[in-house]
Design a protein around this motif. Structure first.
Motif, PDB file in Angstrom:
ATOM      1  N   SER A 107      17.450 -43.142  26.921  1.00  0.00           N
ATOM      2  CA  SER A 107      17.965 -44.324  26.777  1.00  0.00           C
ATOM      3  C   SER A 107      17.930 -45.195  28.124  1.00  0.00           C
ATOM      4  CB  SER A 107      19.305 -44.367  26.269  1.00  0.00           C
ATOM      5  OG  SER A 107      20.265 -43.823  27.183  1.00  0.00           O
ATOM      6  N   GLY A 108      17.721 -44.368  29.201  1.00  0.00           N
ATOM      7  CA  GLY A 108      17.731 -45.224  30.453  1.00  0.00           C
ATOM      8  C   GLY A 108      17.200 -44.265  31.491  1.00  0.00           C
ATOM      9  N   LYS A 109      16.855 -44.769  32.777  1.00  0.00           N
ATOM     10  CA  LYS A 109      16.471 -43.987  33.929  1.00  0.00           C
ATOM     11  C   LYS A 109      17.333 -42.609  34.175  1.00  0.00           C
ATOM     12  CE  LYS A 109      14.138 -44.182  38.381  1.00  0.00           C
ATOM     13  NZ  LYS A 109      13.508 -44.698  39.605  1.00  0.00           N
ATOM     14  N   GLY A 110      16.780 -41.507  34.044  1.00  0.00           N
ATOM     15  CA  GLY A 110      17.731 -40.441  34.372  1.00  0.00           C
ATOM     16  C   GLY A 110      19.096 -40.038  33.185  1.00  0.00           C
ATOM     17  N   ALA A 111      18.813 -40.715  32.347  1.00  0.00           N
ATOM     18  CA  ALA A 111      20.170 -40.802  31.179  1.00  0.00           C
ATOM     19  C   ALA A 111      19.757 -39.441  30.293  1.00  0.00           C
ATOM     20  CB  ALA A 111      20.179 -42.107  30.330  1.00  0.00           C
ATOM     21  N   ALA A 112      20.899 -38.703  30.289  1.00  0.00           N
ATOM     22  CA  ALA A 112      20.582 -37.694  29.084  1.00  0.00           C
ATOM     23  C   ALA A 112      20.621 -37.996  27.631  1.00  0.00           C
ATOM     24  CB  ALA A 112      21.694 -36.592  29.156  1.00  0.00           C
ATOM     25  N   GLU A 113      21.073 -39.332  27.602  1.00  0.00           N
ATOM     26  CA  GLU A 113      21.054 -39.683  26.023  1.00  0.00           C
ATOM     27  C   GLU A 113      19.666 -40.233  25.510  1.00  0.00           C
ATOM     28  OE1 GLU A 113      24.410 -42.528  24.452  1.00  0.00           O
ATOM     29  OE2 GLU A 113      22.649 -43.918  24.667  1.00  0.00           O
ATOM     30  N   VAL A 114      19.240 -39.853  24.419  1.00  0.00           N
ATOM     31  CA  VAL A 114      17.776 -40.400  23.737  1.00  0.00           C
ATOM     32  C   VAL A 114      17.854 -41.814  23.483  1.00  0.00           C
ATOM     33  CG1 VAL A 114      18.365 -39.704  21.508  1.00  0.00           C
ATOM     34  CG2 VAL A 114      15.989 -39.752  22.434  1.00  0.00           C
ATOM     35  N   LYS A 115      16.774 -42.624  23.224  1.00  0.00           N
ATOM     36  CA  LYS A 115      16.526 -43.731  22.957  1.00  0.00           C
ATOM     37  C   LYS A 115      16.496 -43.580  21.534  1.00  0.00           C
ATOM     38  CE  LYS A 115      13.753 -48.006  23.601  1.00  0.00           C
ATOM     39  NZ  LYS A 115      12.566 -48.525  24.437  1.00  0.00           N
ATOM     40  N   ILE A 116      16.978 -44.884  20.949  1.00  0.00           N
ATOM     41  CA  ILE A 116      16.760 -44.477  19.392  1.00  0.00           C
ATOM     42  C   ILE A 116      15.526 -45.214  18.798  1.00  0.00           C
ATOM     43  CG2 ILE A 116      17.803 -45.371  17.023  1.00  0.00           C
ATOM     44  CD1 ILE A 116      19.511 -43.603  18.551  1.00  0.00           C
ATOM     45  N   GLY A 117      14.682 -44.653  17.943  1.00  0.00           N
ATOM     46  CA  GLY A 117      13.602 -44.995  17.451  1.00  0.00           C
ATOM     47  C   GLY A 117      13.449 -46.073  16.450  1.00  0.00           C
ATOM     48  N   LYS A 118      12.337 -46.600  16.105  1.00  0.00           N
ATOM     49  CA  LYS A 118      12.417 -47.530  15.085  1.00  0.00           C
ATOM     50  C   LYS A 118      11.424 -47.014  13.799  1.00  0.00           C
ATOM     51  CE  LYS A 118      12.892 -51.654  18.115  1.00  0.00           C
ATOM     52  NZ  LYS A 118      12.142 -52.949  18.528  1.00  0.00           N
ATOM     53  N   PHE A 119      12.051 -47.200  12.761  1.00  0.00           N
ATOM     54  CA  PHE A 119      11.359 -46.912  11.409  1.00  0.00           C
ATOM     55  C   PHE A 119      10.759 -48.137  10.778  1.00  0.00           C
ATOM     56  CE2 PHE A 119      10.944 -45.982   6.897  1.00  0.00           C
ATOM     57  CZ  PHE A 119      10.453 -44.556   7.013  1.00  0.00           C
ATOM     58  N   SER A 120       9.407 -47.938  10.672  1.00  0.00           N
ATOM     59  CA  SER A 120       8.544 -48.831  10.190  1.00  0.00           C
ATOM     60  C   SER A 120       7.925 -48.578   8.682  1.00  0.00           C
ATOM     61  CB  SER A 120       7.373 -49.201  10.995  1.00  0.00           C
ATOM     62  OG  SER A 120       6.587 -48.277  11.190  1.00  0.00           O
ATOM     63  N   LYS A 121       7.348 -49.452   8.126  1.00  0.00           N
ATOM     64  CA  LYS A 121       6.696 -49.400   6.634  1.00  0.00           C
ATOM     65  C   LYS A 121       5.822 -48.336   6.691  1.00  0.00           C
ATOM     66  CE  LYS A 121       7.863 -54.035   5.036  1.00  0.00           C
ATOM     67  NZ  LYS A 121       7.151 -55.196   4.404  1.00  0.00           N
ATOM     68  N   LYS A 122       4.838 -48.119   7.885  1.00  0.00           N
ATOM     69  CA  LYS A 122       3.849 -47.060   7.825  1.00  0.00           C
ATOM     70  C   LYS A 122       4.532 -45.749   7.734  1.00  0.00           C
ATOM     71  CE  LYS A 122       3.702 -46.408  12.847  1.00  0.00           C
ATOM     72  NZ  LYS A 122       2.814 -46.528  14.182  1.00  0.00           N
ATOM     73  N   HIS A 123       5.536 -45.419   8.354  1.00  0.00           N
ATOM     74  CA  HIS A 123       6.333 -44.170   8.031  1.00  0.00           C
ATOM     75  C   HIS A 123       6.550 -43.757   6.671  1.00  0.00           C
ATOM     76  CE1 HIS A 123       6.622 -43.851  12.345  1.00  0.00           C
ATOM     77  NE2 HIS A 123       7.299 -44.895  12.391  1.00  0.00           N
ATOM     78  N   ILE A 124       6.736 -45.026   5.916  1.00  0.00           N
ATOM     79  CA  ILE A 124       7.069 -44.879   4.277  1.00  0.00           C
ATOM     80  C   ILE A 124       5.721 -44.176   3.658  1.00  0.00           C
ATOM     81  CG2 ILE A 124       7.578 -45.726   2.154  1.00  0.00           C
ATOM     82  CD1 ILE A 124       9.303 -47.742   3.535  1.00  0.00           C
TER      83      ILE A 124
END
Length: 243
Positions: A107-124
């Motif tokens: 989620s940020g430089k050196g952060a242990a927390e992951v950045k949330i991804g985005k779900f798009s129509k192509k994934h369906i």
């Protein structure tokens, strides 16, 4: 490289949830005089991995890799070949892929927390035929192996694959799919308990998984909202610096 203590930042609630989860599994294990310690180890690894997954911490994926390997072994000897296939052919490689994905998207430089991804129509258009095709193939494969509780095992394939696909993409709904999978597995191991109480700890395990995955879904939903609010502000600061 400096080693990080992943337990250091657990909240009081997370410590309480984790300790309660461990205690419930250990109590159920010894209450029936169980000696299948592989079952116990798999259960303890599993619930611990979920605590860190709820935090969006990649350490949770490291534990999930270990859990997947051990759980697949336990399932094999229980003749739940569907679970063996899921965890060796799907969950294990997906946990490795998720670990790489989560580490590459903090989620940020050196952060242990992951950045949330985005779900798009192509994934369906990817996930629907993928789950349908794999589940159909799994049904006939599991039937050929005379798998115990065939229908429930097949449903587990569908819910697991959906959850794993979304987990790699870092999308909060992955926890919701795992909640459905927990309900399936509670049924699966509950039936096994009717034959042998040695599987009671796994039934309790997935009941605890249900609780932890619910917490994970709540955490990731809040995290998505928080990150969506902070990212525009961070982008504004970058734009100002560029000026």
């Amino acid at each position: 490289m400096k080693l990080r203590n992943p337990f250091k930042n657990l909240t009081k609630f997370e410590w309480t949830l984790w300790i309660f989860s461990l205690a419930a599994i250990i109590t159920s294990f010894f209450a029936v005089g169980n000696t299948q310690y592989a079952n116990l180890a798999a259960s303890l690894l599993g619930v611990t991995s979920l605590i860190f997954a709820a935090r969006g911490d990649a350490f949770g994926m490291v534990l999930m890799i270990a859990f997947s390997t051990l759980y697949a072994t336990v399932s094999f000897f229980a003749k739940y070949y569907g679970e063996t296939i899921i965890y060796m052919c799907m969950q294990l490689p997906c946990a490795v892929t998720s670990l790489i994905s989560w580490l590459r998207h903090p989620s940020g430089k050196g952060a242990a927390e992951v950045k949330i991804g985005k779900f798009s129509k192509k994934h369906i258009f990817i996930i629907v035929p993928l789950v349908a095709g794999v589940t159909t193939a799994a049904y006939f494969t599991l039937r050929a192996f005379d798998t115990a509780n065939l229908i429930v095992s097949t449903i587990s394939v569908a819910t697991s694959l959906t959850a794993l696909y979304l987990m790699i993409l870092r999308i909060p709904a992955y926890a919701l799919a795992f909640i459905l999978n927990d309900l399936v597995l509670i049924t699966l191991w509950g039936v096994a308990c009717a034959t042998s109480l040695d599987y009671l700890s796994l039934t309790v395990c997935f009941s605890i998984f249900l609780l932890n995955d619910t917490y994970t879904f709540i955490c990731w939903t809040k995290r998505k909202k928080r990150q969506s609010q902070t990212q525009p502000a961070a982008q504004t600061e970058v734009n100002e610096e560029e000026k």
